[in-house]
Design a protein around this motif. Structure first.
Motif, PDB file in Angstrom:
ATOM      1  N   HIS A 295     -11.814 -11.899 -21.832  1.00 51.91           N
ATOM      2  CA  HIS A 295     -11.396 -11.459 -22.950  1.00 51.91           C
ATOM      3  C   HIS A 295      -9.986 -10.412 -22.834  1.00 51.91           C
ATOM      4  O   HIS A 295     -10.262  -9.581 -22.032  1.00 51.91           O
ATOM      5  CB  HIS A 295     -12.411 -10.801 -23.780  1.00 51.91           C
ATOM      6  CG  HIS A 295     -13.538 -11.609 -24.468  1.00 51.91           C
ATOM      7  ND1 HIS A 295     -13.303 -12.602 -25.325  1.00 51.91           N
ATOM      8  CD2 HIS A 295     -14.658 -11.788 -23.777  1.00 51.91           C
ATOM      9  CE1 HIS A 295     -14.397 -13.104 -25.337  1.00 51.91           C
ATOM     10  NE2 HIS A 295     -15.300 -13.058 -24.379  1.00 51.91           N
ATOM     11  N   GLU A 296      -8.862 -10.894 -23.398  1.00 50.22           N
ATOM     12  CA  GLU A 296      -7.708 -10.041 -23.156  1.00 50.22           C
ATOM     13  C   GLU A 296      -7.975  -8.692 -23.776  1.00 50.22           C
ATOM     14  O   GLU A 296      -7.647  -7.856 -23.300  1.00 50.22           O
ATOM     15  CB  GLU A 296      -6.773 -10.878 -23.848  1.00 50.22           C
ATOM     16  CG  GLU A 296      -5.303 -10.432 -23.482  1.00 50.22           C
ATOM     17  CD  GLU A 296      -4.190 -11.319 -24.041  1.00 50.22           C
ATOM     18  OE1 GLU A 296      -3.210 -10.545 -24.448  1.00 50.22           O
ATOM     19  OE2 GLU A 296      -4.427 -12.507 -24.329  1.00 50.22           O
ATOM     20  N   ASN A 297      -8.704  -8.841 -24.987  1.00 56.16           N
ATOM     21  CA  ASN A 297      -8.701  -7.471 -25.568  1.00 56.16           C
ATOM     22  C   ASN A 297     -10.006  -6.943 -25.561  1.00 56.16           C
ATOM     23  O   ASN A 297     -11.023  -7.795 -25.444  1.00 56.16           O
ATOM     24  CB  ASN A 297      -8.326  -7.668 -27.301  1.00 56.16           C
ATOM     25  CG  ASN A 297      -6.758  -7.883 -27.493  1.00 56.16           C
ATOM     26  OD1 ASN A 297      -5.908  -7.130 -26.989  1.00 56.16           O
ATOM     27  ND2 ASN A 297      -6.618  -8.854 -28.217  1.00 56.16           N
ATOM     28  N   HIS A 336     -17.439 -19.354 -38.387  1.00 60.31           N
ATOM     29  CA  HIS A 336     -16.678 -19.852 -37.117  1.00 60.31           C
ATOM     30  C   HIS A 336     -15.789 -18.650 -36.472  1.00 60.31           C
ATOM     31  O   HIS A 336     -15.421 -18.331 -35.478  1.00 60.31           O
ATOM     32  CB  HIS A 336     -16.360 -21.021 -36.738  1.00 60.31           C
ATOM     33  CG  HIS A 336     -15.363 -21.405 -37.725  1.00 60.31           C
ATOM     34  ND1 HIS A 336     -14.121 -21.608 -37.152  1.00 60.31           N
ATOM     35  CD2 HIS A 336     -14.995 -21.596 -38.891  1.00 60.31           C
ATOM     36  CE1 HIS A 336     -12.891 -21.553 -37.907  1.00 60.31           C
ATOM     37  NE2 HIS A 336     -13.632 -21.792 -39.031  1.00 60.31           N
ATOM     38  N   ARG A 337     -15.076 -17.963 -37.647  1.00 57.22           N
ATOM     39  CA  ARG A 337     -14.252 -17.133 -37.387  1.00 57.22           C
ATOM     40  C   ARG A 337     -14.569 -15.876 -36.707  1.00 57.22           C
ATOM     41  O   ARG A 337     -13.767 -15.082 -36.078  1.00 57.22           O
ATOM     42  CB  ARG A 337     -13.165 -17.000 -38.597  1.00 57.22           C
ATOM     43  CG  ARG A 337     -12.251 -17.974 -39.121  1.00 57.22           C
ATOM     44  CD  ARG A 337     -11.676 -17.573 -40.311  1.00 57.22           C
ATOM     45  NE  ARG A 337     -12.659 -18.008 -41.348  1.00 57.22           N
ATOM     46  CZ  ARG A 337     -12.683 -18.022 -42.702  1.00 57.22           C
ATOM     47  NH1 ARG A 337     -11.327 -18.003 -43.242  1.00 57.22           N
ATOM     48  NH2 ARG A 337     -13.805 -18.058 -43.383  1.00 57.22           N
ATOM     49  N   GLN A 338     -15.725 -15.548 -36.562  1.00 58.19           N
ATOM     50  CA  GLN A 338     -16.209 -14.587 -35.976  1.00 58.19           C
ATOM     51  C   GLN A 338     -16.835 -14.908 -34.694  1.00 58.19           C
ATOM     52  O   GLN A 338     -17.404 -13.887 -33.930  1.00 58.19           O
ATOM     53  CB  GLN A 338     -17.445 -14.194 -36.739  1.00 58.19           C
ATOM     54  CG  GLN A 338     -16.817 -13.293 -37.976  1.00 58.19           C
ATOM     55  CD  GLN A 338     -17.884 -12.543 -38.822  1.00 58.19           C
ATOM     56  OE1 GLN A 338     -18.836 -11.740 -38.172  1.00 58.19           O
ATOM     57  NE2 GLN A 338     -17.692 -12.375 -40.094  1.00 58.19           N
ATOM     58  N   SER A 339     -16.316 -16.091 -33.928  1.00 54.19           N
ATOM     59  CA  SER A 339     -16.842 -16.458 -32.739  1.00 54.19           C
ATOM     60  C   SER A 339     -16.599 -15.568 -31.621  1.00 54.19           C
ATOM     61  O   SER A 339     -17.447 -15.245 -30.774  1.00 54.19           O
ATOM     62  CB  SER A 339     -16.295 -17.932 -32.374  1.00 54.19           C
ATOM     63  OG  SER A 339     -16.769 -18.736 -33.516  1.00 54.19           O
ATOM     64  N   GLU A 340     -15.137 -14.999 -31.531  1.00 57.40           N
ATOM     65  CA  GLU A 340     -14.895 -14.085 -30.445  1.00 57.40           C
ATOM     66  C   GLU A 340     -15.845 -12.856 -30.808  1.00 57.40           C
ATOM     67  O   GLU A 340     -16.448 -12.181 -29.676  1.00 57.40           O
ATOM     68  CB  GLU A 340     -13.606 -13.786 -30.550  1.00 57.40           C
ATOM     69  CG  GLU A 340     -13.126 -12.836 -29.412  1.00 57.40           C
ATOM     70  CD  GLU A 340     -11.901 -12.687 -28.942  1.00 57.40           C
ATOM     71  OE1 GLU A 340     -10.985 -12.790 -30.064  1.00 57.40           O
ATOM     72  OE2 GLU A 340     -11.636 -12.650 -27.573  1.00 57.40           O
ATOM     73  N   HIS A 341     -15.868 -12.252 -31.956  1.00 57.95           N
ATOM     74  CA  HIS A 341     -16.958 -10.892 -31.823  1.00 57.95           C
ATOM     75  C   HIS A 341     -18.117 -11.294 -31.093  1.00 57.95           C
ATOM     76  O   HIS A 341     -18.731 -10.423 -30.654  1.00 57.95           O
ATOM     77  CB  HIS A 341     -16.985 -10.933 -33.450  1.00 57.95           C
ATOM     78  CG  HIS A 341     -18.195  -9.827 -33.822  1.00 57.95           C
ATOM     79  ND1 HIS A 341     -18.221  -8.344 -33.380  1.00 57.95           N
ATOM     80  CD2 HIS A 341     -19.445  -9.989 -34.162  1.00 57.95           C
ATOM     81  CE1 HIS A 341     -19.273  -7.836 -33.759  1.00 57.95           C
ATOM     82  NE2 HIS A 341     -20.172  -8.583 -34.163  1.00 57.95           N
ATOM     83  N   GLU A 343     -19.141 -13.651 -29.183  1.00 59.69           N
ATOM     84  CA  GLU A 343     -19.198 -13.876 -27.545  1.00 59.69           C
ATOM     85  C   GLU A 343     -19.301 -12.528 -26.950  1.00 59.69           C
ATOM     86  O   GLU A 343     -19.804 -12.201 -25.999  1.00 59.69           O
ATOM     87  CB  GLU A 343     -17.683 -14.472 -27.300  1.00 59.69           C
ATOM     88  CG  GLU A 343     -17.894 -16.255 -27.274  1.00 59.69           C
ATOM     89  CD  GLU A 343     -16.583 -16.578 -27.276  1.00 59.69           C
ATOM     90  OE1 GLU A 343     -15.551 -16.161 -26.380  1.00 59.69           O
ATOM     91  OE2 GLU A 343     -16.367 -17.798 -27.952  1.00 59.69           O
ATOM     92  N   MET A 344     -18.290 -11.543 -27.488  1.00 49.99           N
ATOM     93  CA  MET A 344     -18.133 -10.478 -26.690  1.00 49.99           C
ATOM     94  C   MET A 344     -19.487  -9.515 -26.999  1.00 49.99           C
ATOM     95  O   MET A 344     -20.209  -8.966 -26.046  1.00 49.99           O
ATOM     96  CB  MET A 344     -17.120  -9.572 -27.374  1.00 49.99           C
ATOM     97  CG  MET A 344     -15.872  -9.971 -27.077  1.00 49.99           C
ATOM     98  SD  MET A 344     -14.349  -9.483 -27.789  1.00 49.99           S
ATOM     99  CE  MET A 344     -13.675  -8.346 -26.445  1.00 49.99           C
ATOM    100  N   GLN A 347     -22.114 -11.017 -24.693  1.00 48.66           N
ATOM    101  CA  GLN A 347     -21.733 -10.271 -23.482  1.00 48.66           C
ATOM    102  C   GLN A 347     -22.227  -9.378 -22.741  1.00 48.66           C
ATOM    103  O   GLN A 347     -22.657  -8.853 -22.004  1.00 48.66           O
ATOM    104  CB  GLN A 347     -20.141 -10.836 -23.008  1.00 48.66           C
ATOM    105  CG  GLN A 347     -19.836 -11.565 -21.907  1.00 48.66           C
ATOM    106  CD  GLN A 347     -18.356 -11.778 -21.988  1.00 48.66           C
ATOM    107  OE1 GLN A 347     -17.784 -12.318 -22.944  1.00 48.66           O
ATOM    108  NE2 GLN A 347     -17.661 -11.694 -20.970  1.00 48.66           N
TER     109      GLN A 347
END
Ligand code: ARG
Length: 573
Positions: A295-297, A336-341, A343-344, A347
């Motif tokens: 993740h970049e950010n 689905h717009r919260q996918s990155e949240h 994932e992090m 993790q």
């Protein structure tokens, strides 16, 4: 149930050819064309490829093992076809026995799981202080369907409505309240006034950085326990809860827990401390950040000004859930717009050492208008959920008034409510959850096609056969014996036996549309049965009784299946 049976018969046979029989069992599918049989498998072809053998030879040697193992005489025929397919045709006797076995079972042959899990289902979870809108349908109805199915399958399920009751919208509303409130309007319709303030402040904030700053300060004061802001929050919350509870009551959706973000406020400093101690959070430009590979950010858990974030609360929520419920699984039914949240978040939890906790983002796509753009009103606002419910009900009422002669006038209102809301729920649940879908009242209330209305109609039609037959479905079935005299009876029976299979498929990857697709197929099978096989005017008493029993089982499967999707049947329509 058919599938599990065939699988347990095939597993030891496959084990003679491979170390990973499970991998190949998934290749068992239903035949599209009944000419070839009921089920088919192409695993001989894949085995042949990896082992450099002739697929037909593998299939043939499996075939003789299968026939030898089939002591129950489950199959009337097993054949090798084409390049090495195995085609299975079930025997009519076996179908009859299997169906008779479950014909008086309330659960229609669905056994509770032998490995129950504790599953927390985080769903609906709206940000309060604004009326619920079209975007809330998906999490609410998909989540509730999963809740019901998993519970029915014997899991310990905790439905938790993780309200957004502590976010920056409150700073905005408090700021608005202090400067622009209309006490009268608040008396009359509190949430309408609060959302007016919210929209007003939103506009002002966009234009004026100072106001934006003032709002942030109000949120900050609330979070740090400022008595005036906390008192306002406590004053607003009951109205916000009434507002959403009215919708949940109409939808017949209820939660085991409603623990909003505010509930976790005291835990937030501890979370950041713990992350620091474990070396997971580090300071970057004054903020506390968790840097994650891929993740970049970073995931920010505390801003420079000390404010905690959505991710911090989600970590605190997981901590609390682990302490309180010892879950095996936590499911988040979220856009689905919260996918990155997620994932992090997941993790980070794995880095904290919770390897055995299954965390899943059960994500879904957007509801679109007929113009294929996100569903908005003409003025560009998002569409209110209550208005959608009202409209669906009023359209259902109009359709019933025009077409139905069966509904007694005193039942009309209740039936319209039921059918309208069922249509709306089903239209959402029956989609592949990851796709966007187009919201259409006409489609959702159609009497034909994959709609709740069609299924409810099929159910009501069966009930009316019973009314006419004089058979009391509650008592008179014990002497009825199933018979198969026509291919449509056989097809319907097979479909009835697949109920548990459909439920398994629906929970495997948390996709309730597999259950609705099954019910639709069942209703279609019933419909061709009904066209081809006279029930009340059957050629003799025995056939009539058998068909009545098939009708009864179909009705019970539709009723239970819809119920597991959060939808009620109606007796007359
Ligand atoms: N309140 C959030 C929103 O409306 C959804 C919360 C989902 N659940 C969670 N644990 N993050 O976007």
């Amino acid at each position: 149930m058919i599938r599990t049976k065939i699988e347990s018969l095939l597993a030891p046979i496959l084990a003679e050819f491979t170390d990973t029989p499970e991998k190949y069992l998934g290749m068992l599918t239903r035949c599209n064309d009944p000419k070839f049989g009921d089920y088919q498998a192409n695993f001989a072809m894949s085995l042949a490829k990896t082992q450099g053998k002739n697929p037909r030879e593998i299939a043939s040697s499996m075939l003789s093992n299968i026939l030898a193992a089939d002591t129950e005489k489950m199959f009337a025929k097993v054949e090798v076809a084409g390049p090495g397919f195995l085609n299975f045709t079930l025997s009519d006797d076996w179908i009859l026995h299997a169906l008779t076995d479950i014909s008086h079972d309330e659960r229609l042959g669905v056994l509770p799981t032998d490995s129950p899990r504790t599953i927390i289902l985080d769903y609906s979870s709206p940000n309060v202080a604004k009326p619920m809108h079209v975007g809330h349908i998906r999490s609410t109805v998909i989540g509730n369907a999963l809740y019901r199915i998993l519970k029915f399958l014997g899991h310990r399920v905790i439905g938790d409505n993780h309200l957004g009751d502590w976010g920056t919208q409150f700073g905005m509303i408090i700021y608005g309240w202090k400067h622009f409130r209309d006490e009268n309007a608040f008396q009359q319709a509190p949430v309408t006034e609060l959302s007016r303030l919210y929209r007003l402040v939103r506009e002002k904030m966009d234009a004026d950085e100072q106001i934006a700053d003032a709002c942030r300060k109000e949120t900050e004061r609330l979070h740090s326990g400022d008595s005036e802001n906390l008192a306002l929050w406590k004053r607003f919350m009951p109205f916000c809860l009434d507002e959403i509870n009215r919708v949940y009551d109409r939808l017949d959706i209820h939660f085991d827990e409603t623990l909003g973000e505010s509930f976790y406020n005291d835990r937030l400093p501890g979370i950041v401390r713990m992350l620091q101690e474990k070396g997971l959070a580090t300071e970057s430009n004054g903020a506390m950040c968790v840097f994650l590979p891929g993740h970049e950010n970073p995931m920010i858990v505390q801003k420079k000004d000390g404010a905690y974030l959505y991710a911090t609360t989600d970590l605190a929520t997981i901590e609390y859930r682990l302490e309180t419920f010892s879950p095996d699984t936590i499911l988040y039914v979220v856009d689905h717009r919260q996918s990155e949240h997620f994932e992090m978040l997941f993790q980070t939890v794995r880095l904290l050492g919770y390897e055995n906790l299954e965390l899943r983002h059960v994500r879904f796509g957007t509801v679109l208008g007929e113009d294929r753009r996100p569903f908005k009103t003409r003025s560009g606002d998002t569409v209110g959920l209550e208005g959608l419910l009202d409209e669906a009900v009023s359209r259902a009422r109009a359709i019933l008034m025009e077409n139905s002669t069966e509904i007694p006038p005193e039942k009309m209102e209740e039936t319209a409510q039921n059918i309208g809301i069922a249509a709306l729920k089903y239209a959402d649940i029956s989609q592949n959850r990851e796709s966007d879908y187009i919201f259409s009242y006409d489609k959702m209330l159609a009497m034909n096609g994959n709609t709740a209305t069609y299924m409810q109609y099929a159910y009501a039609r069966i009930q009316s056969i019973f009314t006419k037959s004089g058979v009391d479905p509650a008592t008179d079935f014990s002497h009825m014996v199933l018979k198969l005299t026509h291919p449509s009876e056989r097809a319907l029976s097979l479909e009835l036996l697949r109920f548990s299979e459909a439920l398994e498929a629906a929970v495997k990857d948390y996709r309730p549309n597999f259950l609705s697709a099954y019910l639709y197929e069942l209703a279609n099978c019933y419909s061709s049965f009904f066209e081809n096989c006279p029930v009340l005017r059957a050629e003799n008493e025995e056939v009539r009784n058998s068909r009545l029993l098939l009708c009864n089982m179909t009705a019970r499967t539709i009723s239970l299946g819809l119920n597991l999707l959060g939808i009620h049947v109606v007796e007359r329509m």
